[in-house]
Write a protein that holds these residues in place. Structure first.
Motif, short mmCIF file in Angstrom:
data_model
loop_
_atom_site.label_atom_id
_atom_site.label_comp_id
_atom_site.label_asym_id
_atom_site.label_seq_id
_atom_site.Cartn_x
_atom_site.Cartn_y
_atom_site.Cartn_z
N VAL A 167 2.45 12.23 -13.28
CA VAL A 167 3.43 11.18 -13.54
C VAL A 167 4.78 11.86 -13.76
O VAL A 167 4.90 12.78 -14.56
N LYS A 168 5.80 11.38 -13.03
CA LYS A 168 7.16 11.89 -13.19
C LYS A 168 8.06 10.75 -13.64
O LYS A 168 8.05 9.67 -13.07
N ILE A 169 8.84 11.01 -14.69
CA ILE A 169 9.73 10.01 -15.26
C ILE A 169 11.16 10.53 -15.26
O ILE A 169 11.42 11.65 -15.70
N TYR A 170 12.09 9.71 -14.76
CA TYR A 170 13.52 9.98 -14.87
C TYR A 170 14.08 9.07 -15.95
O TYR A 170 13.97 7.85 -15.86
N VAL A 171 14.66 9.67 -16.99
CA VAL A 171 15.12 8.89 -18.14
C VAL A 171 16.63 8.68 -18.06
O VAL A 171 17.36 9.50 -17.48
N PRO A 172 17.15 7.58 -18.64
CA PRO A 172 18.60 7.34 -18.63
C PRO A 172 19.33 8.30 -19.56
O PRO A 172 18.76 8.77 -20.56
N GLU A 173 20.60 8.56 -19.24
CA GLU A 173 21.38 9.51 -20.04
C GLU A 173 21.84 8.91 -21.36
O GLU A 173 22.11 9.64 -22.31
N ASN A 174 21.95 7.60 -21.43
CA ASN A 174 22.48 6.96 -22.64
C ASN A 174 21.36 6.55 -23.59
O ASN A 174 21.39 5.48 -24.20
N ALA A 175 20.35 7.40 -23.73
CA ALA A 175 19.24 7.11 -24.65
C ALA A 175 18.71 8.40 -25.24
O ALA A 175 18.73 9.46 -24.60
N VAL A 177 15.53 10.55 -26.41
CA VAL A 177 14.16 10.64 -25.88
C VAL A 177 13.29 11.39 -26.87
O VAL A 177 13.62 12.49 -27.31
N GLN A 178 12.16 10.78 -27.22
CA GLN A 178 11.18 11.41 -28.12
C GLN A 178 9.84 11.47 -27.39
O GLN A 178 9.34 10.45 -26.94
N VAL A 179 9.29 12.68 -27.29
CA VAL A 179 8.07 12.89 -26.51
C VAL A 179 6.95 13.38 -27.41
O VAL A 179 7.13 14.30 -28.21
N SER A 180 5.78 12.77 -27.29
CA SER A 180 4.59 13.23 -27.98
C SER A 180 3.39 12.93 -27.10
O SER A 180 3.44 12.01 -26.28
N ASN A 190 8.98 18.86 -20.22
CA ASN A 190 10.17 18.08 -20.56
C ASN A 190 11.40 18.86 -20.10
O ASN A 190 11.78 19.85 -20.69
N LYS A 191 12.04 18.37 -19.04
CA LYS A 191 13.20 19.05 -18.46
C LYS A 191 14.50 18.32 -18.76
O LYS A 191 15.52 18.56 -18.11
N THR A 192 14.50 17.45 -19.75
CA THR A 192 15.72 16.74 -20.11
C THR A 192 16.66 17.67 -20.88
O THR A 192 16.22 18.58 -21.59
N ARG A 193 17.95 17.44 -20.72
CA ARG A 193 18.95 18.24 -21.41
C ARG A 193 19.04 17.80 -22.87
O ARG A 193 18.76 16.65 -23.21
N LYS A 194 19.43 18.75 -23.74
CA LYS A 194 19.62 18.42 -25.15
C LYS A 194 20.80 17.46 -25.28
O LYS A 194 21.83 17.63 -24.64
N ARG A 195 20.65 16.46 -26.12
CA ARG A 195 21.67 15.42 -26.25
C ARG A 195 22.18 15.33 -27.68
O ARG A 195 21.41 15.45 -28.63
N ALA A 196 23.48 15.12 -27.79
CA ALA A 196 24.11 15.00 -29.11
C ALA A 196 24.31 13.54 -29.49
O ALA A 196 25.07 13.22 -30.39
N ILE A 197 23.59 12.63 -28.81
CA ILE A 197 23.74 11.20 -29.08
C ILE A 197 23.05 10.86 -30.41
O ILE A 197 21.93 11.27 -30.65
N THR A 198 23.74 10.08 -31.26
CA THR A 198 23.16 9.73 -32.56
C THR A 198 22.86 8.24 -32.67
O THR A 198 21.91 7.85 -33.35
N ASP A 199 23.67 7.39 -32.06
CA ASP A 199 23.50 5.95 -32.22
C ASP A 199 22.92 5.28 -30.98
O ASP A 199 22.96 4.05 -30.86
N ALA A 200 22.40 6.05 -30.06
CA ALA A 200 21.82 5.49 -28.84
C ALA A 200 20.41 4.97 -29.11
O ALA A 200 19.73 5.43 -30.04
N PRO A 201 19.95 4.00 -28.34
CA PRO A 201 18.57 3.50 -28.51
C PRO A 201 17.55 4.59 -28.21
O PRO A 201 17.81 5.51 -27.42
N LEU A 202 16.37 4.47 -28.81
CA LEU A 202 15.34 5.50 -28.71
C LEU A 202 14.29 5.12 -27.67
O LEU A 202 13.75 4.01 -27.69
N LEU A 203 14.03 6.04 -26.77
CA LEU A 203 12.95 5.88 -25.79
C LEU A 203 11.81 6.82 -26.20
O LEU A 203 11.94 8.04 -26.11
N ILE A 216 9.16 15.07 -17.21
CA ILE A 216 10.24 14.21 -17.67
C ILE A 216 11.56 14.86 -17.31
O ILE A 216 11.82 16.01 -17.67
N ARG A 217 12.42 14.11 -16.61
CA ARG A 217 13.71 14.63 -16.16
C ARG A 217 14.83 13.64 -16.50
O ARG A 217 14.59 12.47 -16.76
N ASP A 218 16.06 14.16 -16.44
CA ASP A 218 17.24 13.31 -16.58
C ASP A 218 17.50 12.57 -15.28
O ASP A 218 17.22 13.08 -14.21
#
Length: 218
Positions: A167-175, A177-180, A190-203, A216-218
């Motif tokens: 399964v491959k998932i492309y996630v939005p940049e404005n969220a 991401v928490q993976v378990s 998990n190949k997503t970039r580290k994000r400094a977003i604090t008030d964005a919704p959680l996926l 998981i990718r951006d």
């Protein structure tokens, strides 16, 4: 039925069975050698509760396979000699029901429910209030593109199950991401970039990888 709940239930029952065997309550190995096909039947019944036609087809296949193997344990027929030919036949028939993964199918639904067996799904989600869902790939693959989706303000939970598949998932940049997950002879990358977003919704992405993989990718 939730795929992670089903997987966890089966693992707990197996653990309890072997624990009782160590306590000399019963011979669980002997019981398991005769009754393991019932696991396939349980998985098939769980799939019948899903609403899409692919899940109904795969559920029927699991139930039939489980019953055949259970009969094989009761009577003197070596069904294992016919196992791989049956797998090839099932795989061939499933191609008539699968739509392929060459072109992404745009979906605006707020929830994703995808099941693929011996085939694949390629879905592009365009929801403006995405809430999550469940994606399962068994001996197949699934690619879910969420980059054009807007995560719900309350957050979203996406359940991923890869069994001898990917399964491959492309996630939005404005969220955020928490993976378990639960890897069983499989894993998650998990190949997503580290994000400094604090008030964005959680996926939240919860996965179970059984002889399979999740990416998981951006």
């Amino acid at each position: 039925m939730n795929g992670r709940f089903l997987t966890g239930t089966i693992l707990v029952l197996l653990g309890v069975g072997f624990l009782l065997q160590q306590a000399h309550v019963w011979d669980f190995s002997d019981i398991l050698s005769n009754c393991w096909p019932l696991i396939l039947v349980i998985v098939g019944i769980a799939q019948l509760f899903n609403r899409n036609s692919t899940s109904l087809f795969s559920g029927f296949i699991f139930i039939v396979a489980g019953i055949l193997f259970f009969i094989n344990n009761l009577i003197d027929i070596n069904l294992y000699l016919y196992f791989w030919p049956l797998i090839l036949i099932i795989a061939g028939v499933s191609f008539f029901f699968s739509r392929g993964t060459h072109r992404a199918k745009p979906i605006s639904d707020d929830a994703t429910n995808s099941f693929s067996i011996f085939g694949g799904q390629n879905i592009q989600v365009t929801s403006s209030d995405y809430e999550g869902g469940q994606v399962t790939a068994i001996f197949g693959g699934a690619e879910i593109d969420l980059r054009d989706a807007v995560i719900s303000e309350q957050g979203a939970v996406l359940e991923l199950n890869a069994v001898f598949g990917g399964v491959k998932i492309y996630v939005p940049e404005n969220a955020k991401v928490q993976v378990s997950g639960l890897p069983i002879f499989g894993g998650c990358e998990n190949k997503t970039r580290k994000r400094a977003i604090t008030d964005a919704p959680l996926l939240k992405i919860n996965y179970a990888a059984v002889f399979g993989g999740v990416e998981i990718r951006d």
